[in-house]
Design a protein around this motif. Structure first.
Motif, short mmCIF file in Angstrom:
data_model
loop_
_atom_site.label_atom_id
_atom_site.label_comp_id
_atom_site.label_asym_id
_atom_site.label_seq_id
_atom_site.Cartn_x
_atom_site.Cartn_y
_atom_site.Cartn_z
N PRO A 23 1.11 -1.36 -0.24
CA PRO A 23 0.22 -0.41 -0.53
C PRO A 23 0.82 1.22 0.03
O PRO A 23 1.61 1.41 0.49
N ALA A 24 0.56 1.96 -0.86
CA ALA A 24 0.86 3.48 -0.71
C ALA A 24 1.37 3.85 0.32
O ALA A 24 0.45 3.70 1.27
N PHE A 25 2.46 5.09 1.10
CA PHE A 25 2.22 5.41 2.12
C PHE A 25 0.96 6.72 2.79
O PHE A 25 0.78 7.15 1.86
N ALA A 26 0.48 6.60 3.48
CA ALA A 26 -0.86 6.89 3.57
C ALA A 26 -0.78 8.84 3.71
O ALA A 26 -0.36 8.18 4.86
N GLN A 27 -2.11 9.24 3.53
CA GLN A 27 -1.52 10.04 3.90
C GLN A 27 -2.79 10.73 4.50
O GLN A 27 -4.20 10.39 4.25
N PRO A 28 -2.94 11.87 6.18
CA PRO A 28 -3.96 11.66 6.99
C PRO A 28 -4.53 12.28 5.97
O PRO A 28 -4.42 13.60 5.02
N GLU A 29 -6.44 11.91 6.14
CA GLU A 29 -7.36 12.91 5.53
C GLU A 29 -6.99 14.43 6.10
O GLU A 29 -7.25 14.66 7.36
N PRO A 30 -7.58 14.94 5.62
CA PRO A 30 -7.72 16.97 5.69
C PRO A 30 -9.24 16.77 6.42
O PRO A 30 -10.04 16.13 6.35
N ILE A 31 -8.69 17.42 7.79
CA ILE A 31 -10.05 17.96 8.55
C ILE A 31 -10.91 18.75 7.82
O ILE A 31 -11.05 18.89 7.35
N LYS A 32 -12.29 17.95 7.94
CA LYS A 32 -13.55 19.09 7.51
C LYS A 32 -14.20 19.61 8.11
O LYS A 32 -14.63 19.57 9.25
N VAL A 33 -13.95 21.30 7.92
CA VAL A 33 -14.14 22.32 8.86
C VAL A 33 -15.32 22.97 8.73
O VAL A 33 -15.93 22.84 7.40
N LYS A 34 -15.86 21.71 9.31
CA LYS A 34 -17.42 22.96 9.66
C LYS A 34 -18.53 24.36 10.26
O LYS A 34 -18.82 25.12 9.21
N VAL A 35 -16.81 24.53 10.78
CA VAL A 35 -16.99 26.30 11.69
C VAL A 35 -15.92 26.18 11.71
O VAL A 35 -15.15 25.73 12.94
N PHE A 36 -15.01 27.22 11.58
CA PHE A 36 -13.84 27.83 12.00
C PHE A 36 -14.50 29.28 13.05
O PHE A 36 -14.66 29.64 12.53
N LEU A 105 -4.79 27.91 3.19
CA LEU A 105 -4.08 26.86 2.53
C LEU A 105 -3.12 25.97 2.67
O LEU A 105 -2.78 25.23 2.39
N ASN A 106 -3.65 25.51 4.66
CA ASN A 106 -2.76 24.40 4.97
C ASN A 106 -3.60 23.71 4.49
O ASN A 106 -4.76 23.46 4.52
N PRO A 107 -2.68 22.40 3.56
CA PRO A 107 -3.80 20.45 3.61
C PRO A 107 -3.99 20.16 4.84
O PRO A 107 -5.44 19.42 4.15
N ALA A 108 -3.43 20.64 5.82
CA ALA A 108 -4.12 19.96 7.13
C ALA A 108 -6.16 20.07 6.71
O ALA A 108 -6.45 19.08 7.58
N PHE A 109 -6.71 21.04 6.23
CA PHE A 109 -8.04 21.86 6.43
C PHE A 109 -8.36 20.95 5.59
O PHE A 109 -8.07 21.78 4.56
N ASP A 110 -9.68 20.92 4.95
CA ASP A 110 -10.66 21.40 3.94
C ASP A 110 -11.65 22.24 4.44
O ASP A 110 -12.09 21.96 5.22
N PHE A 111 -11.58 23.22 3.66
CA PHE A 111 -12.89 24.16 3.91
C PHE A 111 -13.49 24.64 2.64
O PHE A 111 -14.33 25.60 3.50
N SER A 112 -14.35 23.49 2.34
CA SER A 112 -14.83 23.86 1.30
C SER A 112 -16.01 24.13 1.14
O SER A 112 -16.82 24.42 0.82
N GLN A 113 -16.67 23.53 2.54
CA GLN A 113 -18.22 24.10 3.24
C GLN A 113 -18.26 24.49 4.72
O GLN A 113 -18.92 24.85 5.21
#
Length: 337
Positions: A23-36, A105-113
């Motif tokens: 298996p490829a080295f697993a990158q952690p899934e970004p945190i899906k941010v509901k409220v910042f 811009l940090n890839p640790a977070f998912d701000f799409s919603q």
């Protein structure tokens, strides 16, 4: 010799097979941010001492969270398992907006919603607010983007401010009216804390609103690195709000319009909420000079600072809870009332 060669070929084939099937080295899934939740300063530690803007949020959501360091941000980000994240961004337009951009811009977070709750203490004109009141921003205006000149250099009574061309898209933001209305509807009846010292201080002002108990309201938030005081500059702030056809000016603060510009570049402004609590009036009472109001004598400060922090948290938290608890309704946009 032939056996050795055969073994090498076999070993190479095995290595290639392992490489293909491992298996490829697993990158952690970004945190899906509901409220910042963004605060601008903390007085000391995040918990356990005198509270600044962040502490009540931290105690509520992130006491057990691991800090996430973000290069370019002044403070770490904290997140809980419900998708509620937050950080101290720094005071003023430059500090806060540069931290916000680094976090976005940090890839640790998912701000799409994500929804954004910009919070902190502020000032208010005594004709429209009082110590401890909390206001949702309907409009954000950058107080500094324009031309100013000294009184006496134009005919008496003429305005001392003129908008500077070229800033039309970044000096004025109308926040999503549906989101502002929904946040206000959810929180308008939240009980607000008050203090004896704030109640006593309010009586120095003749305005009925200033003398009254704190309330939850809405209106224009005026963003400026200029920490303006006095009836003249308060009137100028209202003049600017009128000039831009925004709602009445109710809050003076130092970050929201800049943060809206940064968030808007990447994700738009439809999910931004600005929430401020008044810890001071933007001018002295009629018997007090502006300098005396800025530098009060011992025992003559407004009081109510901690109570206002509690109010900001109480009002904002009911909206955060509604968003997270009913995420299936909020995920695609502001639900209808």
């Amino acid at each position: 010799m032939e056996i050795t060669l055969a073994m090498r070929i076999l070993r190479t084939a095995l290595l290639l097979l392992l490489a293909a099937t491992a298996p490829a080295f697993a990158q952690p899934e970004p945190i899906k941010v509901k409220v910042f939740i963004a605060s601008m300063f903390e007085i000391g530690e995040n918990t356990g001492d005198r509270a600044g803007e962040f502490q009540y949020w931290f105690d509520d959501y992130w006491k057990d969270a691991t800090p996430i360091e973000v290069r370019g941000a002044t403070h770490p980000v904290f997140c809980n398992d419900d998708g509620v994240c937050g950080a101290v961004l720094g005071m003023g337009k430059v500090a806060s907006s540069s931290s916000m951009m680094a976090i976005l811009l940090n890839p640790a977070f998912d701000f799409s919603q994500s929804y954004y709750l910009l919070t902190g203490v502020a000032g208010t004109p005594p004709s429209r607010g009082t110590i401890g009141s909390v206001f949702w921003g309907s409009w954000l205006i950058d107080y500094d983007l324009g031309h100013r000149w000294a009184e006496g250099e134009v005919p008496a009574g003429d305005p001392l401010f003129m908008p500077r061309k070229g800033y039309e898209d970044v000096r004025l933001f109308q926040l999503n009216p549906a989101l502002t209305a929904r946040a206000f509807a959810i929180s308008r009846d939240v009980p607000l804390a008050d203090s004896d010292s704030a109640q006593t201080y309010r009586q120095r002002y003749p305005d009925a609103v200033a003398k009254g108990a704190p309330v939850v309201g809405t209106g224009t938030h005026m963003t400026g690195d200029t920490f303006f005081h006095g009836p003249g500059l308060s009137a100028e702030a209202q003049y600017i709000a009128d000039l831009y056809q925004a709602d009445d000016y109710v809050i003076t603060e130092m970050e929201a319009a800049a943060l809206a510009q940064v968030i808007g570049r990447l994700h738009g402004t439809d999910r931004i909420m600005s929430l401020r609590g008044a810890v001071n009036f933007d001018q002295g009472n009629p018997d007090e000079s502006t300098l005396a109001h800025l530098d009060p004598k011992p025992g003559e400060t407004a009081g109510g600072f901690d109570e206002t922090l509690q109010n900001i948290h109480a009002v904002g938290a009911v909206v955060v809870t509604d968003i997270v608890t009913n995420w299936n309704q909020w995920q695609s946009g502001v639900p209808a009332q």
